[in-house]
Design an enzyme around this catalytic site. Structure first.
Site, PDB file in Angstrom:
ATOM      1  N   ILE A 139       0.833  -1.198   0.000  1.00 39.14           N
ATOM      2  CA  ILE A 139       0.000   0.000   0.000  1.00 39.14           C
ATOM      3  C   ILE A 139       0.873   1.257   0.000  1.00 39.14           C
ATOM      4  CG2 ILE A 139      -1.740   1.322   1.271  1.00 39.14           C
ATOM      5  CD1 ILE A 139      -2.845  -1.184   0.027  1.00 39.14           C
TER       6      ILE A 139
ATOM      7  N   SER B  49      -6.570   2.657   7.771  1.00 41.21           N
ATOM      8  CA  SER B  49      -7.107   1.645   8.678  1.00 41.21           C
ATOM      9  C   SER B  49      -7.621   0.452   7.875  1.00 41.21           C
ATOM     10  CB  SER B  49      -8.210   2.248   9.549  1.00 41.21           C
ATOM     11  OG  SER B  49      -8.591   1.342  10.568  1.00 41.21           O
TER      12      SER B  49
ATOM     13  N   LYS C  66     -11.206  -4.666   9.362  1.00 43.48           N
ATOM     14  CA  LYS C  66     -11.133  -5.538  10.536  1.00 43.48           C
ATOM     15  C   LYS C  66     -11.249  -4.760  11.845  1.00 43.48           C
ATOM     16  CE  LYS C  66      -8.480  -9.129   8.187  1.00 43.48           C
ATOM     17  NZ  LYS C  66      -8.694  -8.539   6.845  1.00 43.48           N
TER      18      LYS C  66
ATOM     19  N   GLY D 127      -3.368  -8.763  -4.129  1.00 41.96           N
ATOM     20  CA  GLY D 127      -1.951  -8.794  -4.445  1.00 41.96           C
ATOM     21  C   GLY D 127      -1.061  -8.122  -3.434  1.00 41.96           C
ATOM     22  N   SER D 128      -1.626  -7.582  -2.344  1.00 45.68           N
ATOM     23  CA  SER D 128      -0.784  -6.939  -1.344  1.00 45.68           C
ATOM     24  C   SER D 128       0.032  -7.988  -0.600  1.00 45.68           C
ATOM     25  CB  SER D 128      -1.632  -6.141  -0.356  1.00 45.68           C
ATOM     26  OG  SER D 128      -2.517  -6.997   0.336  1.00 45.68           O
TER      27      SER D 128
END
Length: 636
Positions: free
Chosen positions: A306, A419, A422, A464-465
């Site tokens: 990210i 954030s 979750k 894909g992270s």
């Protein structure tokens, strides 16, 4: 004899890799034009019985000179013969018509003043036909010979999905491609009943007529633009093609084709991100540029999937300086290599630091004085944090607190906290620690003395992270399976890295402080369906060639994720994919005290007490009731 033939073919292939010098093509074209002129004079001047085919005279040389002049004028010899196309044919036609027109005009002047012509007018027309046909035929012969020599005997049969102009252009490009990776065998109409017409003598069939039994390696090629449209309007079509076990490939839009290489090089395999790609995101680029241009921007977790993409998305808006902060040395080095190679003009600094080290962070803020902070550094693996709760509290909560406090101390303009879904009704330590961090960010936003706009963005899983399920499934498929899914009914929200980071930048620019921005993640996806699609995209049949097994829910894991807490409502923004979560959290004196007590417990490495304070701060937290999930911390 066979060895000699193979040797000749090998030598031809070796020579075909190099381009013939332009002067040789000009010499060949000139020779063809000279022969065409000889033939034209011979055919016209039939009155003289003694006329010979190779009769040199001034008229012949005049015609030849005019033709060579137009070779230079239109540079008709400049193209690569083996890649001859309609444009090359048009260029040869230009040179020939120009030559014929020029000779006809000169003939009129010569006949008017001298009573004679270079060649009879009929001969000029004959010359035009012979010259153009010969010049173009020469190129076609060379192109065809090159295709035969370079023919790929392993090319797979391919259908083109669609019959509009773009689809026909794709088919024409592949058919004329000298490096035949695919052999086009037909077109697939998106309509239920296909017309009985043909394109390039190839049949048009409907989806229902697609043969299910076929040789291995058969493919379907689709344009990227049409793939997005089908995903939006008829996703079942792609699913049907995958179930037939076809390999699906995509091509970029025509204007993005690279004319310097073979079209086969442009064809890319469709991946899972392509199938989940929604409508292109429309960004308010003026607002974003105004926010980030000429600013010093700090990105934490900059070496992660990210963080690194946020950096990449920031580059077009020309910030003054980007500070890449991460504790991972090698990944941070990889990001810096990318910037050096692809964006040498961008100013950046790479900083190795831990967000839990307040003194180190303070020196970074004091040295670079950032205007904007994107905080993406976090621990995110749910089972790992269940076994290591202190690290979750230390990095996810205390790391965020450190940065928030420094943002206020140094009067940072904007602080954007990344954030996760979750954090909503958390059932694990990771989610609860992120929710605690959200609360601290919002508490800082309520500080009337603060000049910083604190903004929180919340979204689900990113395809894909690092550590996501996609690379994990891919590795299992490469190893021959089985693919491991925790539960047959488990669902998750997904979006691509590109989508997520674009929306983070948009939200960061529009925020006024205190908001929790929730992204439109579309519909939740069943992980089982995702695993089946990945297997099919890899060219295998689920449960037959690659098996799928269920391992059971992991500690802290729940069947589905939520983007909004039960008591939260959403408000729209100017962007259709971004909503504001209207938080119901009560910022009372008691809760502010809990934040302080939780901070003290973490600083004292008192994990149990920190856990208990967190439970009071985040009352919606409930440990997942999984068979394999044993609480790692004593509950009060």
């Amino acid at each position: 004899m066979k060895k000699i033939t193979l040797s000749i073919v090998k030598n031809i292939k070796a020579l075909s890799k190099n381009y013939v010098p332009r002067w040789i093509i000009l010499l060949i074209d000139s020779t063809i034009a000279l022969i065409a002129a000889f033939v034209s004079f011979f055919l016209v001047d039939t009155i003289d019985a003694q006329q010979e085919l190779f009769n040199f005279n001034n008229g012949l040389w005049g015609l030849f000179a005019i033709q060579v002049f137009y070779f230079f004028a239109f540079k008709s010899y400049a193209g690569i013969v083996r890649y001859t196309s309609f444009k090359d044919a048009f260029r040869q036609l230009q040179t020939t018509i120009s030559t014929v027109a020029t000779v006809l005009i000169i003939n009129q002047f010569l006949y008017y003043y001298l009573g004679k012509k270079i060649i009879d007018d009929a001969g000029v027309i004959i010359y035009g036909f012979i010259a153009f046909s010969s010049l173009y035929f020469f190129r076609i012969i060379v192109k065809r010979a090159y295709q035969i020599v370079q023919a790929n005997t392993n090319s797979s049969k391919a259908y083109i999905l669609g019959t509009d102009l773009t689809d026909v252009a794709i088919a024409e490009g592949i058919i004329s491609d000298p490096k035949k990776k695919f052999t086009v065998v037909g077109f697939i109409s998106e309509k239920k009943q296909a017309k009985k017409n043909k394109i390039f003598t190839l049949p048009i069939i409907s989806v229902d007529q697609i043969p299910i039994k076929r040789t291995k390696g058969d493919s379907i090629i689709i344009s990227s633009e049409k793939l997005i449209k089908i995903n939006r309007e008829n996703p079942a079509l792609i699913q049907q093609l995958l179930e037939y076990n076809y390999k699906i490939y995509k091509l970029p839009e025509i204007q993005n084709w690279d004319n310097t290489q073979s079209l086969s090089a442009e064809v890319k395999k469709v991946n899972l991100e392509d199938l989940l790609q929604r409508n292109p995101i429309k960004l308010n680029k003026n607002r974003i540029r105004k926010t980030y241009e000429s600013r010093t921007i700090l990105v934490t977790g900059a070496a992660g999937s990210i963080g690194s993409d946020i950096v990449n998305q920031l580059i077009p808006f020309e910030p003054e300086l980007i500070i890449l902060l991460d504790q991972a040395e090698t990944p941070l080095h990889t990001v810096s290599l990318f910037l050096d190679n692809d964006h040498p003009d961008i100013a950046y600094k790479k900083v190795i630091a831990d967000v839990t080290n307040l003194k180190r962070l303070n020196s970074v803020f004091e040295t670079y004085k950032p205007d904007i902070v994107f905080h993406g550094a976090a621990y995110k693996h749910v089972p790992m944090m269940e076994d290591n709760p202190f690290e979750a509290f230390s990095v996810n909560y205390m790391g965020t607190k450190n940065l928030v406090d420094l943002a206020q101390k140094y009067n940072i303009n904007r602080f954007v906290f990344v954030s996760t879904d979750k954090a909503v009704n958390p059932t694990n330590i990771m989610g609860a620690s992120k929710r605690s961090a959200e609360i601290y960010v919002q508490a800082a936003a309520r500080n009337q003395l603060s000049r910083t706009n604190f903004i929180t963005t919340r979204f689900g899983n990113v395809l894909g992270s690092n550590g996501s399920v996609i690379p994990y499934f891919k590795k299992q498929i490469e190893n021959g399976g089985p693919v491991t899914v925790t539960h047959k009914d488990i669902t998750r929200y997904f979006m691509t890295i590109d989508e997520a980071c674009q929306l983070v930048l948009e939200a960061g620019a529009m925020g006024k402080g205190g908001e929790i921005y929730v992204f439109d993640m579309g519909k939740p996806v069943k992980i089982l369906n995702l695993a089946e699609q990945m297997i099919r995209l890899s060219g295998f049949i689920p449960y037959e060639e690659i098996d799928i097994v269920f391992s059971g829910l992991r500690p802290g894991e729940k069947l589905y994720e939520e983007l909004l807490a039960d008591e939260e409502n959403t408000l729209p923004t100017h962007h259709e994919k971004i909503l504001i979560a209207k938080n119901s959290f009560r910022f009372s004196t008691e809760n502010f005290k809990l934040l302080d007590e939780m901070t003290t417990s973490i600083e004292n490495c008192d994990v149990e007490n920190a856990f208990n304070k967190m439970k009071l701060l985040v009352p919606e937290y409930k440990q997942a009731d999984n068979d394999d999930n044993q609480p790692k911390i004593k509950v009060v």
